[in-house]
Write an enzyme that holds these catalytic residues in place. Structure first.
Site, PDB file in Angstrom:
ATOM      1  N   CYS A   6       2.702 -10.941   8.125  1.00 43.29           N
ATOM      2  CA  CYS A   6       2.675 -11.670   9.401  1.00 43.29           C
ATOM      3  C   CYS A   6       3.869 -12.626   9.459  1.00 43.29           C
ATOM      4  O   CYS A   6       4.474 -12.798  10.528  1.00 43.29           O
ATOM      5  CB  CYS A   6       1.361 -12.421   9.582  1.00 43.29           C
ATOM      6  SG  CYS A   6      -0.022 -11.357  10.081  1.00 43.29           S
ATOM      7  N   ASP A  29      11.397  -2.291   1.663  1.00 42.52           N
ATOM      8  CA  ASP A  29      10.605  -2.940   0.617  1.00 42.52           C
ATOM      9  C   ASP A  29      11.531  -3.791  -0.264  1.00 42.52           C
ATOM     10  O   ASP A  29      12.636  -3.368  -0.625  1.00 42.52           O
ATOM     11  CB  ASP A  29       9.888  -1.879  -0.238  1.00 42.52           C
ATOM     12  CG  ASP A  29       8.759  -2.473  -1.058  1.00 42.52           C
ATOM     13  OD1 ASP A  29       7.589  -2.177  -0.768  1.00 42.52           O
ATOM     14  OD2 ASP A  29       9.055  -3.256  -1.998  1.00 42.52           O
ATOM     15  N   HIS A  45      -2.444  -8.127  12.837  1.00 42.11           N
ATOM     16  CA  HIS A  45      -2.936  -8.172  11.455  1.00 42.11           C
ATOM     17  C   HIS A  45      -4.182  -7.297  11.312  1.00 42.11           C
ATOM     18  O   HIS A  45      -5.233  -7.610  11.863  1.00 42.11           O
ATOM     19  CB  HIS A  45      -3.247  -9.604  11.016  1.00 42.11           C
ATOM     20  CG  HIS A  45      -3.691  -9.670   9.593  1.00 42.11           C
ATOM     21  ND1 HIS A  45      -2.815  -9.840   8.545  1.00 42.11           N
ATOM     22  CD2 HIS A  45      -4.925  -9.523   9.033  1.00 42.11           C
ATOM     23  CE1 HIS A  45      -3.486  -9.813   7.403  1.00 42.11           C
ATOM     24  NE2 HIS A  45      -4.765  -9.625   7.676  1.00 42.11           N
ATOM     25  N   ASN A  85      -1.990   2.010   0.237  1.00 39.42           N
ATOM     26  CA  ASN A  85      -2.946   1.592  -0.780  1.00 39.42           C
ATOM     27  C   ASN A  85      -4.029   0.750  -0.111  1.00 39.42           C
ATOM     28  O   ASN A  85      -3.739  -0.035   0.798  1.00 39.42           O
ATOM     29  CB  ASN A  85      -2.230   0.773  -1.863  1.00 39.42           C
ATOM     30  CG  ASN A  85      -1.205   1.601  -2.617  1.00 39.42           C
ATOM     31  OD1 ASN A  85      -1.436   2.770  -2.913  1.00 39.42           O
ATOM     32  ND2 ASN A  85      -0.057   1.011  -2.912  1.00 39.42           N
ATOM     33  N   GLY A  91      -4.774  -0.496  -5.442  1.00 37.88           N
ATOM     34  CA  GLY A  91      -3.459  -1.048  -5.773  1.00 37.88           C
ATOM     35  C   GLY A  91      -2.796  -1.784  -4.629  1.00 37.88           C
ATOM     36  O   GLY A  91      -1.583  -2.012  -4.647  1.00 37.88           O
ATOM     37  N   HIS A  96      -2.212  -6.712   4.403  1.00 38.49           N
ATOM     38  CA  HIS A  96      -1.864  -6.413   5.799  1.00 38.49           C
ATOM     39  C   HIS A  96      -1.481  -4.936   5.786  1.00 38.49           C
ATOM     40  O   HIS A  96      -0.556  -4.549   5.056  1.00 38.49           O
ATOM     41  CB  HIS A  96      -0.690  -7.304   6.247  1.00 38.49           C
ATOM     42  CG  HIS A  96      -0.246  -7.107   7.666  1.00 38.49           C
ATOM     43  ND1 HIS A  96      -0.113  -8.165   8.571  1.00 38.49           N
ATOM     44  CD2 HIS A  96       0.128  -6.007   8.341  1.00 38.49           C
ATOM     45  CE1 HIS A  96       0.311  -7.703   9.732  1.00 38.49           C
ATOM     46  NE2 HIS A  96       0.489  -6.387   9.622  1.00 38.49           N
ATOM     47  N   HIS A  98      -0.105  -1.444   5.652  1.00 37.75           N
ATOM     48  CA  HIS A  98       1.284  -0.979   5.623  1.00 37.75           C
ATOM     49  C   HIS A  98       1.338   0.423   5.065  1.00 37.75           C
ATOM     50  O   HIS A  98       0.561   0.784   4.178  1.00 37.75           O
ATOM     51  CB  HIS A  98       2.178  -1.920   4.802  1.00 37.75           C
ATOM     52  CG  HIS A  98       1.666  -2.228   3.446  1.00 37.75           C
ATOM     53  ND1 HIS A  98       0.638  -3.121   3.219  1.00 37.75           N
ATOM     54  CD2 HIS A  98       2.017  -1.758   2.221  1.00 37.75           C
ATOM     55  CE1 HIS A  98       0.393  -3.196   1.922  1.00 37.75           C
ATOM     56  NE2 HIS A  98       1.215  -2.360   1.286  1.00 37.75           N
ATOM     57  N   HIS A 100       3.880   2.944   3.183  1.00 34.76           N
ATOM     58  CA  HIS A 100       5.136   3.090   2.452  1.00 34.76           C
ATOM     59  C   HIS A 100       5.775   4.422   2.855  1.00 34.76           C
ATOM     60  O   HIS A 100       5.089   5.456   2.851  1.00 34.76           O
ATOM     61  CB  HIS A 100       4.894   3.157   0.942  1.00 34.76           C
ATOM     62  CG  HIS A 100       4.258   1.945   0.340  1.00 34.76           C
ATOM     63  ND1 HIS A 100       4.967   1.017  -0.378  1.00 34.76           N
ATOM     64  CD2 HIS A 100       2.972   1.518   0.321  1.00 34.76           C
ATOM     65  CE1 HIS A 100       4.158   0.071  -0.829  1.00 34.76           C
ATOM     66  NE2 HIS A 100       2.935   0.345  -0.415  1.00 34.76           N
TER      67      HIS A 100
END
Ligand code: 5GP
Ligand code: ZN
Length: 113
Positions: A6, A29, A45, A85, A91, A96, A98, A100
Site C-alpha cells: 500500500c 521485486d 488492499h 503465495n 510462504g 497484500h 501479489h 510474481h
C-alpha cells in the site's frame, strides 16, 4: 494500515514501476529471483488469494489480462511463471495480494519465491 505494498501504491515507498492503471500496479521485486521478477498487485488492499470472492474477483481477471501485456513488454517470449503465495504456510511474506512474474531464463521445475 502498515502495508508495504500500500505504501508503494501511494508512492510513499519508491519502486521501479513497469505498469500502472486505475486498479493495478506492477513493479520490480526488490530481491529478484530470476532475470525478470515483477510483482503485480491490486491497488485495493486484498490480503491474499484466500480473500478472493465474488465481490473482488473482477480485479483478478483484470490482473490476468495485464500479465500477458507485461510479459510482452519484458520480451518473455520463451514463457514465464506466475506465482502467488498464500499465508505463512504458503510462504507469503507481504500480506497484500501479489502475483510474481518470473522469467528471462529457463526456471527450475520446483523453483518458488
Ligand atoms: P511473498 O514472499 O509474500 O510471496 O513475496 C513478497 C515479495 O515482495 C518478495 O519477493 C520480496 O522480495 C518483495 N518485496 C518485499 N518488500 C519489498 C519492497 O519494499 N519493494 C519491492 N519492490 N519488493 C519488495
Ligand atoms: Zn496493502
Amino acid at each position: 494500515m502498515d502495508c508495504v505494498f500500500c505504501g508503494i501504491i501511494r508512492g510513499d515507498i519508491p519502486s521501479k514501476k513497469v505498469y500502472e492503471d486505475d486498479t493495478v500496479l506492477a513493479f520490480r521485486d526488490i530481491n529478484p529471483e530470476a532475470p525478470v521478477h515483477i510483482l503485480v498487485v491490486p491497488k485495493d488492499h486484498i490480503a491474499s488469494a484466500d480473500m478472493i470472492d465474488t465481490t473482488n474477483s473482477e480485479i483478478i481477471a483484470h490482473i490476468f489480462e495485464v500479465i500477458p501485456q507485461i510479459a510482452k513488454d519484458e520480451d518473455l517470449t520463451g514463457g514465464y511463471r506466475v506465482i502467488t503465495n498464500v499465508g505463512p504456510d504458503g510462504g507469503q511474506s507481504v500480506p497484500h495480494l501479489h502475483f510474481h512474474i518470473l522469467g528471462g531464463a529457463k526456471l527450475p521445475i520446483h523453483m518458488g519465491v
